[in-house]
Scaffold this motif. Structure first.
Motif, PDB file in Angstrom:
ATOM      1  N   GLN A 217       0.830  -1.209   0.000  1.00 47.98           N
ATOM      2  CA  GLN A 217       0.000   0.000   0.000  1.00 47.98           C
ATOM      3  C   GLN A 217       0.865   1.260   0.000  1.00 47.98           C
ATOM      4  O   GLN A 217       0.553   2.254  -0.663  1.00 47.98           O
ATOM      5  N   GLU A 218       1.967   1.201   0.744  1.00 46.63           N
ATOM      6  CA  GLU A 218       2.897   2.335   0.785  1.00 46.63           C
ATOM      7  C   GLU A 218       3.506   2.591  -0.588  1.00 46.63           C
ATOM      8  O   GLU A 218       3.622   3.743  -1.027  1.00 46.63           O
ATOM      9  N   LEU A 219       3.870   1.516  -1.291  1.00 42.57           N
ATOM     10  CA  LEU A 219       4.448   1.664  -2.623  1.00 42.57           C
ATOM     11  C   LEU A 219       3.429   2.231  -3.606  1.00 42.57           C
ATOM     12  O   LEU A 219       3.778   3.041  -4.467  1.00 42.57           O
ATOM     13  N   ALA A 220       2.175   1.807  -3.495  1.00 41.39           N
ATOM     14  CA  ALA A 220       1.122   2.338  -4.365  1.00 41.39           C
ATOM     15  C   ALA A 220       0.968   3.843  -4.155  1.00 41.39           C
ATOM     16  O   ALA A 220       0.825   4.610  -5.118  1.00 41.39           O
ATOM     17  N   ALA A 221       1.016   4.276  -2.899  1.00 41.29           N
ATOM     18  CA  ALA A 221       0.896   5.705  -2.589  1.00 41.29           C
ATOM     19  C   ALA A 221       2.098   6.483  -3.108  1.00 41.29           C
ATOM     20  O   ALA A 221       1.954   7.585  -3.658  1.00 41.29           O
ATOM     21  N   LYS A 222       3.294   5.923  -2.936  1.00 39.13           N
ATOM     22  CA  LYS A 222       4.507   6.590  -3.433  1.00 39.13           C
ATOM     23  C   LYS A 222       4.470   6.711  -4.948  1.00 39.13           C
ATOM     24  O   LYS A 222       4.855   7.747  -5.517  1.00 39.13           O
ATOM     25  N   PHE A 223       4.002   5.660  -5.610  1.00 41.21           N
ATOM     26  CA  PHE A 223       3.932   5.719  -7.067  1.00 41.21           C
ATOM     27  C   PHE A 223       2.958   6.803  -7.517  1.00 41.21           C
ATOM     28  O   PHE A 223       3.242   7.545  -8.466  1.00 41.21           O
ATOM     29  N   ASP A 224       1.800   6.896  -6.855  1.00 42.23           N
ATOM     30  CA  ASP A 224       0.837   7.950  -7.197  1.00 42.23           C
ATOM     31  C   ASP A 224       1.478   9.335  -7.108  1.00 42.23           C
ATOM     32  O   ASP A 224       1.303  10.187  -7.993  1.00 42.23           O
ATOM     33  N   GLU A 225       2.215   9.575  -6.015  1.00 50.17           N
ATOM     34  CA  GLU A 225       2.851  10.876  -5.826  1.00 50.17           C
ATOM     35  C   GLU A 225       3.884  11.142  -6.915  1.00 50.17           C
ATOM     36  O   GLU A 225       3.955  12.242  -7.467  1.00 50.17           O
ATOM     37  N   GLY A 226       4.690  10.128  -7.229  1.00 50.70           N
ATOM     38  CA  GLY A 226       5.705  10.297  -8.266  1.00 50.70           C
ATOM     39  C   GLY A 226       5.111  10.529  -9.636  1.00 50.70           C
ATOM     40  O   GLY A 226       5.588  11.367 -10.405  1.00 50.70           O
ATOM     41  N   LEU A 227       4.030   9.793  -9.955  1.00 54.17           N
ATOM     42  CA  LEU A 227       3.387   9.955 -11.257  1.00 54.17           C
ATOM     43  C   LEU A 227       2.737  11.330 -11.388  1.00 54.17           C
ATOM     44  O   LEU A 227       2.774  11.945 -12.460  1.00 54.17           O
ATOM     45  N   LYS A 228       2.156  11.835 -10.301  1.00 53.39           N
ATOM     46  CA  LYS A 228       1.592  13.195 -10.320  1.00 53.39           C
ATOM     47  C   LYS A 228       2.671  14.213 -10.686  1.00 53.39           C
ATOM     48  O   LYS A 228       2.471  15.106 -11.512  1.00 53.39           O
ATOM     49  N   LYS A 229       3.830  14.085 -10.038  1.00 53.06           N
ATOM     50  CA  LYS A 229       4.942  15.011 -10.302  1.00 53.06           C
ATOM     51  C   LYS A 229       5.445  14.870 -11.729  1.00 53.06           C
ATOM     52  O   LYS A 229       5.762  15.875 -12.392  1.00 53.06           O
ATOM     53  N   LEU A 230       5.522  13.629 -12.215  1.00 52.83           N
ATOM     54  CA  LEU A 230       6.018  13.383 -13.571  1.00 52.83           C
ATOM     55  C   LEU A 230       5.089  14.021 -14.600  1.00 52.83           C
ATOM     56  O   LEU A 230       5.545  14.615 -15.582  1.00 52.83           O
ATOM     57  N   LYS A 231       3.776  13.916 -14.369  1.00 53.55           N
ATOM     58  CA  LYS A 231       2.815  14.511 -15.305  1.00 53.55           C
ATOM     59  C   LYS A 231       2.845  16.031 -15.230  1.00 53.55           C
ATOM     60  O   LYS A 231       2.784  16.712 -16.264  1.00 53.55           O
ATOM     61  N   ALA A 232       2.955  16.556 -14.014  1.00 53.47           N
ATOM     62  CA  ALA A 232       2.975  18.015 -13.841  1.00 53.47           C
ATOM     63  C   ALA A 232       4.195  18.640 -14.511  1.00 53.47           C
ATOM     64  O   ALA A 232       4.134  19.777 -14.991  1.00 53.47           O
ATOM     65  N   SER A 233       5.296  17.909 -14.551  1.00 55.62           N
ATOM     66  CA  SER A 233       6.538  18.434 -15.141  1.00 55.62           C
ATOM     67  C   SER A 233       6.539  18.389 -16.664  1.00 55.62           C
ATOM     68  O   SER A 233       7.391  18.994 -17.317  1.00 55.62           O
ATOM     69  N   GLY A 234       5.588  17.644 -17.246  1.00 53.23           N
ATOM     70  CA  GLY A 234       5.562  17.475 -18.701  1.00 53.23           C
ATOM     71  C   GLY A 234       6.372  16.288 -19.166  1.00 53.23           C
ATOM     72  O   GLY A 234       6.339  15.935 -20.357  1.00 53.23           O
ATOM     73  N   ALA A 235       7.104  15.639 -18.260  1.00 56.91           N
ATOM     74  CA  ALA A 235       7.966  14.517 -18.639  1.00 56.91           C
ATOM     75  C   ALA A 235       7.156  13.303 -19.078  1.00 56.91           C
ATOM     76  O   ALA A 235       7.551  12.572 -19.990  1.00 56.91           O
ATOM     77  N   TYR A 236       6.000  13.084 -18.435  1.00 56.07           N
ATOM     78  CA  TYR A 236       5.158  11.940 -18.811  1.00 56.07           C
ATOM     79  C   TYR A 236       4.735  12.043 -20.279  1.00 56.07           C
ATOM     80  O   TYR A 236       4.859  11.082 -21.048  1.00 56.07           O
ATOM     81  N   ALA A 237       4.236  13.201 -20.665  1.00 55.17           N
ATOM     82  CA  ALA A 237       3.783  13.392 -22.050  1.00 55.17           C
ATOM     83  C   ALA A 237       4.934  13.203 -23.028  1.00 55.17           C
ATOM     84  O   ALA A 237       4.757  12.628 -24.111  1.00 55.17           O
ATOM     85  N   LYS A 238       6.118  13.670 -22.651  1.00 56.96           N
ATOM     86  CA  LYS A 238       7.287  13.525 -23.518  1.00 56.96           C
ATOM     87  C   LYS A 238       7.657  12.061 -23.695  1.00 56.96           C
ATOM     88  O   LYS A 238       7.962  11.612 -24.806  1.00 56.96           O
ATOM     89  N   ILE A 239       7.639  11.290 -22.612  1.00 60.23           N
ATOM     90  CA  ILE A 239       7.960   9.865 -22.688  1.00 60.23           C
ATOM     91  C   ILE A 239       6.957   9.140 -23.575  1.00 60.23           C
ATOM     92  O   ILE A 239       7.325   8.355 -24.453  1.00 60.23           O
ATOM     93  N   MET A 240       5.674   9.410 -23.383  1.00 58.80           N
ATOM     94  CA  MET A 240       4.640   8.704 -24.128  1.00 58.80           C
ATOM     95  C   MET A 240       4.589   9.111 -25.592  1.00 58.80           C
ATOM     96  O   MET A 240       4.067   8.367 -26.428  1.00 58.80           O
TER      97      MET A 240
END
Length: 249
Positions: A217-240
């Protein structure tokens, strides 16, 4: 003096912050362009997962297996998790799901252009020879619908059987399907494939974290936080945006 110096050094080291490297172990298989052991350019979702966890101070170690084995090893807690998988009632019982999905992608029926395939309901599949990959949710859903499907270990085998005329129809992600076809076959052979325009579903794929590991459960929460930051930075869209086009030929 030596004892004093030693004590001062010990106190200094004790007071210094210790940066432990946190690691998550994830089991995956071949699903280009999303995950791959052998194709560095086919790891879009692996890159997303790695970068999202990195933002939370977590490094990722990948184990590569057939998909059925990846799922079982994560379910048993031998690995912390696995991806990318759809959400089903069965999987919710065994895994913690993050709030955020990795990607949304249409699931469609592939067939050869020479095969006159059409469908409105899954019952229409009974008129065709259907392929399915071991461990995919269609293996169960087709059986529940009374659809006889030939099960093989990999997507590649399904597309090869289709080209050889041994199955008529195969359901998978549109992006993955065309990536697999273009990687496996010559341009002339790839042009023989198409997909039905009616989507089976809008697939939404997640990282699954095992309930058998103490920190799932802790890892799921950490991943959510990291993915939010990745999307906010624009890096997610660039990777995809770096993946191969899934446009039909």
């Amino acid at each position: 003096m030596r004892v004093r110096d030693f004590l001062l050094l010990w106190l200094a080291l004790s007071a210094a912050p210790v940066f432990a490297v946190d690691t998550v172990r994830l089991a995956v298989g071949e699903w280009v362009p999303y995950t791959s052991e052998v194709h560095p350019e086919g790891r879009m979702l692996q890159t997303v997962v790695t970068e999202a966890f990195k933002l939370e101070g977590v490094s990722v170690v990948y184990g590569y297996f057939p998909w059925k084995r990846s799922y079982i090893q994560a379910e048993m807690g031998e690995y912390d998790g696995t991806f990318p998988w759809n959400k089903t009632p069965e999987r919710v019982k065994a895994f913690h799901f993050p709030k955020l999905s990795l990607v949304k992608d249409e699931s469609v029926f592939f067939h050869l252009k020479s095969t006159p395939f059409d469908w409105q309901t899954l019952q229409d599949l009974k008129k065709f020879r259907v392929g399915v990959t071991l461990g995919y949710k269609e293996e169960i859903s087709f059986k529940e619908q009374g659809i006889l499907a030939e099960v093989v270990p990999t997507e590649e085998l399904n597309f090869r059987k289709m080209l050889l005329g041994r199955i008529d129809v195969y359901q998978t992600s549109k992006s993955v399907g065309y990536s697999t076809i273009n990687a496996m076959f010559s341009p002339e052979e790839a042009k023989l494939f198409t997909h039905h325009p009616k989507p089976v579903s809008q697939g939404e794929y997640f990282v699954l974290f095992s309930k058998k590991t103490p920190r799932g459960q802790e890892l799921a929460a950490k991943f959510d936080e990291g993915l939010k930051k990745l999307k906010a930075s624009g890096a997610y869209a660039k990777i995809m945006s770096t993946g191969p086009s899934a446009a039909a030929k």
